[in-house]
Scaffold this active site. Structure first.
Site, PDB file in Angstrom:
ATOM      1  N   LYS A   1       6.590  -4.063  -3.676  1.00 32.23           N
ATOM      2  CA  LYS A   1       8.032  -3.875  -3.554  1.00 32.23           C
ATOM      3  C   LYS A   1       8.490  -3.875  -2.100  1.00 32.23           C
ATOM      4  O   LYS A   1       9.495  -4.476  -1.769  1.00 32.23           O
ATOM      5  CB  LYS A   1       8.464  -2.574  -4.228  1.00 32.23           C
ATOM      6  CG  LYS A   1       9.948  -2.330  -4.116  1.00 32.23           C
ATOM      7  CD  LYS A   1      10.562  -1.945  -5.407  1.00 32.23           C
ATOM      8  CE  LYS A   1      12.073  -1.944  -5.348  1.00 32.23           C
ATOM      9  NZ  LYS A   1      12.654  -3.210  -5.768  1.00 32.23           N
TER      10      LYS A   1
ATOM     11  N   GLU B   1       9.375 -14.581  -9.865  1.00 27.37           N
ATOM     12  CA  GLU B   1       8.545 -13.450  -9.470  1.00 27.37           C
ATOM     13  C   GLU B   1       7.966 -12.656 -10.638  1.00 27.37           C
ATOM     14  O   GLU B   1       6.910 -12.047 -10.499  1.00 27.37           O
ATOM     15  CB  GLU B   1       9.254 -12.531  -8.467  1.00 27.37           C
ATOM     16  CG  GLU B   1      10.422 -11.756  -8.988  1.00 27.37           C
ATOM     17  CD  GLU B   1      11.032 -10.861  -7.911  1.00 27.37           C
ATOM     18  OE1 GLU B   1      12.220 -10.572  -8.014  1.00 27.37           O
ATOM     19  OE2 GLU B   1      10.332 -10.438  -6.978  1.00 27.37           O
TER      20      GLU B   1
ATOM     21  N   HIS C   1      21.072 -35.510  -4.238  1.00 23.46           N
ATOM     22  CA  HIS C   1      20.420 -35.995  -3.011  1.00 23.46           C
ATOM     23  C   HIS C   1      18.903 -35.893  -3.081  1.00 23.46           C
ATOM     24  O   HIS C   1      18.225 -35.979  -2.058  1.00 23.46           O
ATOM     25  CB  HIS C   1      20.954 -35.239  -1.793  1.00 23.46           C
ATOM     26  CG  HIS C   1      22.413 -35.479  -1.565  1.00 23.46           C
ATOM     27  ND1 HIS C   1      22.917 -36.680  -1.131  1.00 23.46           N
ATOM     28  CD2 HIS C   1      23.495 -34.681  -1.773  1.00 23.46           C
ATOM     29  CE1 HIS C   1      24.234 -36.616  -1.048  1.00 23.46           C
ATOM     30  NE2 HIS C   1      24.607 -35.405  -1.437  1.00 23.46           N
TER      31      HIS C   1
ATOM     32  N   CYS D   1       0.830  -1.192   0.000  1.00 23.60           N
ATOM     33  CA  CYS D   1       0.000   0.000   0.000  1.00 23.60           C
ATOM     34  C   CYS D   1       0.875   1.258   0.000  1.00 23.60           C
ATOM     35  O   CYS D   1       1.896   1.314   0.669  1.00 23.60           O
ATOM     36  CB  CYS D   1      -0.942   0.080   1.186  1.00 23.60           C
ATOM     37  SG  CYS D   1      -2.065  -1.306   1.293  1.00 23.60           S
TER      38      CYS D   1
ATOM     39  N   ARG E   1       4.044  -0.314  -4.727  1.00 21.80           N
ATOM     40  CA  ARG E   1       3.713  -0.803  -3.387  1.00 21.80           C
ATOM     41  C   ARG E   1       2.414  -1.594  -3.365  1.00 21.80           C
ATOM     42  O   ARG E   1       2.011  -2.118  -2.330  1.00 21.80           O
ATOM     43  CB  ARG E   1       3.601   0.379  -2.416  1.00 21.80           C
ATOM     44  CG  ARG E   1       4.848   1.235  -2.354  1.00 21.80           C
ATOM     45  CD  ARG E   1       4.663   2.358  -1.365  1.00 21.80           C
ATOM     46  NE  ARG E   1       4.513   1.836  -0.031  1.00 21.80           N
ATOM     47  CZ  ARG E   1       5.512   1.536   0.776  1.00 21.80           C
ATOM     48  NH1 ARG E   1       6.736   1.724   0.388  1.00 21.80           N
ATOM     49  NH2 ARG E   1       5.286   1.050   1.972  1.00 21.80           N
TER      50      ARG E   1
ATOM     51  N   ASN F   1      -1.686   2.042   5.591  1.00 19.37           N
ATOM     52  CA  ASN F   1      -0.727   1.033   5.114  1.00 19.37           C
ATOM     53  C   ASN F   1      -0.300   0.219   6.318  1.00 19.37           C
ATOM     54  O   ASN F   1       0.140   0.780   7.314  1.00 19.37           O
ATOM     55  CB  ASN F   1       0.481   1.758   4.493  1.00 19.37           C
ATOM     56  CG  ASN F   1       1.658   0.834   4.277  1.00 19.37           C
ATOM     57  OD1 ASN F   1       1.476  -0.354   4.005  1.00 19.37           O
ATOM     58  ND2 ASN F   1       2.860   1.361   4.402  1.00 19.37           N
ATOM     59  N   GLY F   2      -0.442  -1.112   6.235  1.00 19.33           N
ATOM     60  CA  GLY F   2      -0.063  -1.960   7.363  1.00 19.33           C
ATOM     61  C   GLY F   2      -1.260  -2.748   7.843  1.00 19.33           C
ATOM     62  O   GLY F   2      -2.273  -2.851   7.141  1.00 19.33           O
TER      63      GLY F   2
ATOM     64  N   GLU G   1      19.113 -16.477  -6.668  1.00 16.73           N
ATOM     65  CA  GLU G   1      18.614 -15.195  -7.154  1.00 16.73           C
ATOM     66  C   GLU G   1      18.085 -15.323  -8.586  1.00 16.73           C
ATOM     67  O   GLU G   1      17.055 -14.730  -8.928  1.00 16.73           O
ATOM     68  CB  GLU G   1      19.727 -14.133  -7.059  1.00 16.73           C
ATOM     69  CG  GLU G   1      19.375 -12.753  -7.549  1.00 16.73           C
ATOM     70  CD  GLU G   1      18.188 -12.099  -6.831  1.00 16.73           C
ATOM     71  OE1 GLU G   1      17.738 -12.592  -5.793  1.00 16.73           O
ATOM     72  OE2 GLU G   1      17.703 -11.077  -7.356  1.00 16.73           O
TER      73      GLU G   1
ATOM     74  N   TRP H   1      -2.471  -2.856  -1.698  1.00 15.40           N
ATOM     75  CA  TRP H   1      -2.069  -4.259  -1.796  1.00 15.40           C
ATOM     76  C   TRP H   1      -2.911  -4.951  -0.734  1.00 15.40           C
ATOM     77  O   TRP H   1      -2.726  -4.744   0.461  1.00 15.40           O
ATOM     78  CB  TRP H   1      -0.579  -4.405  -1.498  1.00 15.40           C
ATOM     79  CG  TRP H   1      -0.038  -5.775  -1.725  1.00 15.40           C
ATOM     80  CD1 TRP H   1       0.376  -6.303  -2.911  1.00 15.40           C
ATOM     81  CD2 TRP H   1       0.165  -6.798  -0.739  1.00 15.40           C
ATOM     82  NE1 TRP H   1       0.814  -7.588  -2.725  1.00 15.40           N
ATOM     83  CE2 TRP H   1       0.699  -7.919  -1.411  1.00 15.40           C
ATOM     84  CE3 TRP H   1      -0.057  -6.884   0.638  1.00 15.40           C
ATOM     85  CZ2 TRP H   1       1.018  -9.105  -0.753  1.00 15.40           C
ATOM     86  CZ3 TRP H   1       0.258  -8.063   1.281  1.00 15.40           C
ATOM     87  CH2 TRP H   1       0.793  -9.157   0.601  1.00 15.40           C
TER      88      TRP H   1
ATOM     89  N   LYS I   1      14.259 -14.359  -9.489  1.00 13.84           N
ATOM     90  CA  LYS I   1      13.894 -13.372 -10.517  1.00 13.84           C
ATOM     91  C   LYS I   1      12.906 -13.985 -11.506  1.00 13.84           C
ATOM     92  O   LYS I   1      11.905 -13.370 -11.864  1.00 13.84           O
ATOM     93  CB  LYS I   1      15.134 -12.892 -11.293  1.00 13.84           C
ATOM     94  CG  LYS I   1      16.028 -11.905 -10.595  1.00 13.84           C
ATOM     95  CD  LYS I   1      15.497 -10.502 -10.473  1.00 13.84           C
ATOM     96  CE  LYS I   1      14.753 -10.277  -9.193  1.00 13.84           C
ATOM     97  NZ  LYS I   1      15.459 -10.083  -7.989  1.00 13.84           N
TER      98      LYS I   1
HETATM   99  O1  M6R Z   1      13.467  -3.813   0.721  1.00 14.18           O
HETATM  100  P1  M6R Z   1      14.087  -5.143   1.033  1.00 14.18           P
HETATM  101  O2  M6R Z   1      15.378  -5.352   0.363  1.00 14.18           O
HETATM  102  O3  M6R Z   1      14.174  -5.401   2.501  1.00 14.18           O
HETATM  103  O4  M6R Z   1      13.075  -6.220   0.435  1.00 14.18           O
HETATM  104  C1  M6R Z   1      13.279  -7.587   0.668  1.00 14.18           C
HETATM  105  C2  M6R Z   1      12.512  -8.431  -0.309  1.00 14.18           C
HETATM  106  O5  M6R Z   1      11.131  -8.213  -0.177  1.00 14.18           O
HETATM  107  C3  M6R Z   1      12.928  -8.125  -1.755  1.00 14.18           C
HETATM  108  O6  M6R Z   1      14.297  -8.315  -1.922  1.00 14.18           O
HETATM  109  C4  M6R Z   1      12.185  -9.037  -2.753  1.00 14.18           C
HETATM  110  O7  M6R Z   1      12.587 -10.351  -2.574  1.00 14.18           O
HETATM  111  C5  M6R Z   1      12.456  -8.534  -4.166  1.00 14.18           C
HETATM  112  N1  M6R Z   1      11.263  -8.001  -4.730  1.00 14.18           N
HETATM  113  C6  M6R Z   1      12.920  -9.582  -5.072  1.00 14.18           C
HETATM  114  O8  M6R Z   1      13.177  -9.091  -6.342  1.00 14.18           O
END
Ligand code: M6R
Length: 614
Positions: A609, A494, A510, A2, A27, A104-105, A487, A78, A491
């Site tokens: 984000k 997501e 394993h 949000c 957000r 927000n929250g 990573e 969100w 990527k």
């Molecule tokens: O703002 P932050 O780095 O603490 O966020 C952590 C994760 O939410 C963030 O890295 C998330 O995994 C990314 N969107 C991945 O691309």
């Protein structure tokens, strides 16, 4: 999770709100809405729900409003409590539609508070926890001096991390905000006053920014802003400067923020590294710890982070242990405080976070401080909650990152953590200052190597075309290649929504190797890092299961692949720095696959984000 924007004063307009919401869309984008207020005609509310189309609809609707407004609040959602529907879209009202709120929250005790309100006749028009706050304020207002006093009392009854802004029809032009472990800043251009969840929302409007302390309210009027604790004692506002440009928060000719941010990586790392090491090999932090002897006392490092930031932390563990011989523990932030981490005053807890606001990491940092640890925040947003809480701060200087998928902040985080490793090694006498300087010099050469990797853009598009239709993807690597594999898989997941898994290459046999067949694609991280030859053996194991293979290697090693396999050449760098260049082709592959599928790479489904809920 949000985004909130609010404005009061001479220049207040619907356009300020909707432009701000556009910059906060990362957000959340389940719905969008604004409430505007004139001096005499009360509130006008506009809302739209429909995923990424919400804001377009809102801009059209609310853009037709021509009243002379004095203040307004806006929200991009969100969904947490209640589906992504129009009636759950913010802003919400109380029974009489005289209190408007954006939030927000999460209000954790919303059920019990709502039951109390229902029992005395309040009528709700949404399923949200947010609306409960509007009704609580409505119930409190007749017994309070003004809106601010009512909010302060209500805030004491609420549990959970959140930020919200409320307006009252009875006090035109007055906005009251509350903050508790969720981001919100104040900005002003001298004529108007703003509240926003993040700086880019008001970057083109405000010239001065102020922090808001947790457990405090802010009262915004056209004439200025005041911060108070919950007993209404005034607390001085502390300003901070922002060197981000508006251009850095815009797409600037790119199709989307993600591609722009991928290409910004060399500059982001260069800025993060520049001027950070003194000639004697000492790290220049943004906020120094109060105790300068802190580093010498450290006998353990604990890294806490989430998602992509966690993967940067994983890379750092290899480097810190290698150069300093100090043991490093690593924890997913949401796990850290629910076990019994062994942490004391000689432990350095490093919180790694792009936003500096991720609730799980922020809570872990609080826990670390409670346990008496020394704390360092490595984050990208100046003045963020983590930066303000930690004993010391090292900023990545990557500029605003808008795409939900973290790219430039990831490689900048690794660069920052490498410098931390070098600093600890120097203090512990494990590296001579000259050795630190030489490694720093090698770090400084990485941005040029990254630029070379960016030339693989079309090649990665071709690979995405070739393999994008497959059903499963595996990324394997060893040592520092393992976090890169994780990573790469994150990527792809997501933004493409395809099943992808990152695996330590030696662990495949394993169990996970049972999944390999001709439909699977395996990316092997096989640059010349420590376990190169062992990775080669692991590639043979995959080859024997007839999965498609893409090898990421250094120039000269092309012969490791067969004719029907693919080889992506990235420049060879210091083995511990390899993740900084090796991850880039994987970001580009994920990008091209997702675009090929027609996905919105900047706003992938179900994600936000900055995750400010637990
Ligand atoms: O703002 P932050 O780095 O603490 O966020 C952590 C994760 O939410 C963030 O890295 C998330 O995994 C990314 N969107 C991945 O691309």
């Amino acid at each position: 999770m949000c985004g909130i924007i609010a404005v009061t004063g001479e220049g207040a307009s619907v356009e300020i709100l909707t432009t701000g919401l556009r910059r906060l869309e990362y957000r959340g984008y389940d719905s969008a809405g604004v409430v505007v207020q004139t001096r005499s005609d009360g509130f006008a509310r506009y809302r739209a729900a429909g995923g990424t189309k919400s804001l377009v609809a809102l801009e059209e609707e609310a853009g037709r409003y021509h009243g002379e407004i004095i203040s307004g609040i806006g929200h991009t959602r969100w969904a947490t409590h209640g589906g992504p529907t129009l009636f759950n879209a913010h802003p919400h009202f109380d029974c009489l539609e005289e209190i408007a709120i954006v939030h927000n929250g999460i209000l954790e005790n919303f059920r019990e508070l709502k039951e109390d309100l229902l029992a005395v006749g309040h009528v709700f028009s949404s399923e949200t926890d947010t609306e409960v706050i509007a009704h609580l304020i409505e119930a409190q207002l007749p017994f309070s001096r003004n809106l601010a006093a009512a909010v302060a009392i209500v805030a004491k009854r609420m549990r959970g991390a959140m930020a919200f802004v409320v307006a009252s029809a009875g006090e035109p032009g007055v906005l009251v905000g509350f903050k508790r472990m969720a981001p919100m800043v104040i900005g002003t251009d001298g004529k108007s006053w703003f509240l926003a969840s993040d700086i880019p929302a008001i970057l083109d409007r405000a010239s001065t920014f102020y922090h808001i302390d947790d457990e405090h309210i802010v009262i915004l009027k056209p004439s200025g802003a005041v911060m108070c604790d919950l007993d209404l004692h005034e607390v001085p506002l502390e300003s901070f400067s922002v060197d981000w440009t508006l251009e850095s928060a815009e797409r600037s000719g790119f199709d989307d923020f993600m591609s722009k941010e991928i290409f910004e990586q060399p500059g982001a790392l260069r800025d993060t590294l520049a001027g950070r090491m003194t000639p004697d090999g000492s790290l220049v932090l943004d906020e120094q710890p109060a105790d300068p002897d802190l580093w010498a006392r450290i006998n353990k490092v604990f890294i806490v982070a989430c998602g992509t930031s966690y993967h940067a932390g994983m890379v750092a563990k290899y480097a810190i242990e290698h150069w300093t011989k100090i043991p490093v523990e690593l924890d997913i932030s949401s796990e850290f405080r629910y076990r019994d981490p062994v942490v004391d005053e000689r432990t350095l807890v490093v919180a790694v976070s792009q936003s500096g606001e991720t609730l799980d990491t922020l809570a872990a940092l609080h826990e670390a401080r409670n346990l008496g640890a020394q704390t360092l925040a490595v984050c990208n947003v100046v003045g963020s909650s983590m930066a303000r809480l930690a004993d010391a701060v090292l900023y990545t200087r990557a500029g605003p990152e808008v795409g939900v998928a973290a790219t430039k902040t990831h490689t900048s985080q690794i660069g920052a953590l490498m410098m931390l490793a070098l600093q600890l090694a120097k203090v512990k006498g494990q590296l001579y200052p000259q050795e630190v300087q030489e490694l720093y010099r090698q770090l400084l050469s990485l941005p040029n190597k990254m630029s070379e990797v960016l030339e693989l853009w079309e090649e990665m598009r071709a690979l995405a075309l070739r393999y994008g239709g497959r059903s499963r993807f595996y990324f394997i690597g060893r040592h520092v290649g393992y976090p890169v594999a994780l990573e790469g898989a994150l990527k792809l997941k997501e933004i493409s929504y395809l099943p992808a898994e990152g695996y330590p290459a030696g662990e495949l046999k394993h169990g996970a190797i049972a999944m390999l067949d001709a439909d699977a694609v395996v990316f092997a991280l096989a640059t010349r890092t420590r376990l190169y030859e062992k990775v080669m053996s692991n590639i043979e194991e995959v080859r024997a299961r007839s999965s498609s293979i893409v090898v990421l290697g250094n120039p000269g090693d092309e012969s490791v692949v067969n004719a029907d396999e693919s080889f992506v050449a990235v420049p060879q760098v210091h083995p511990l720095f390899a993740p900084i260049v090796d991850v880039i082709p994987l970001q580009m592959f994920a990008y091209h696959v997702a675009r090929g599928l027609g996905n919105d790479v900047d706003r992938p489904r179900n994600l936000a984000k900055t995750v400010t809920v637990e």
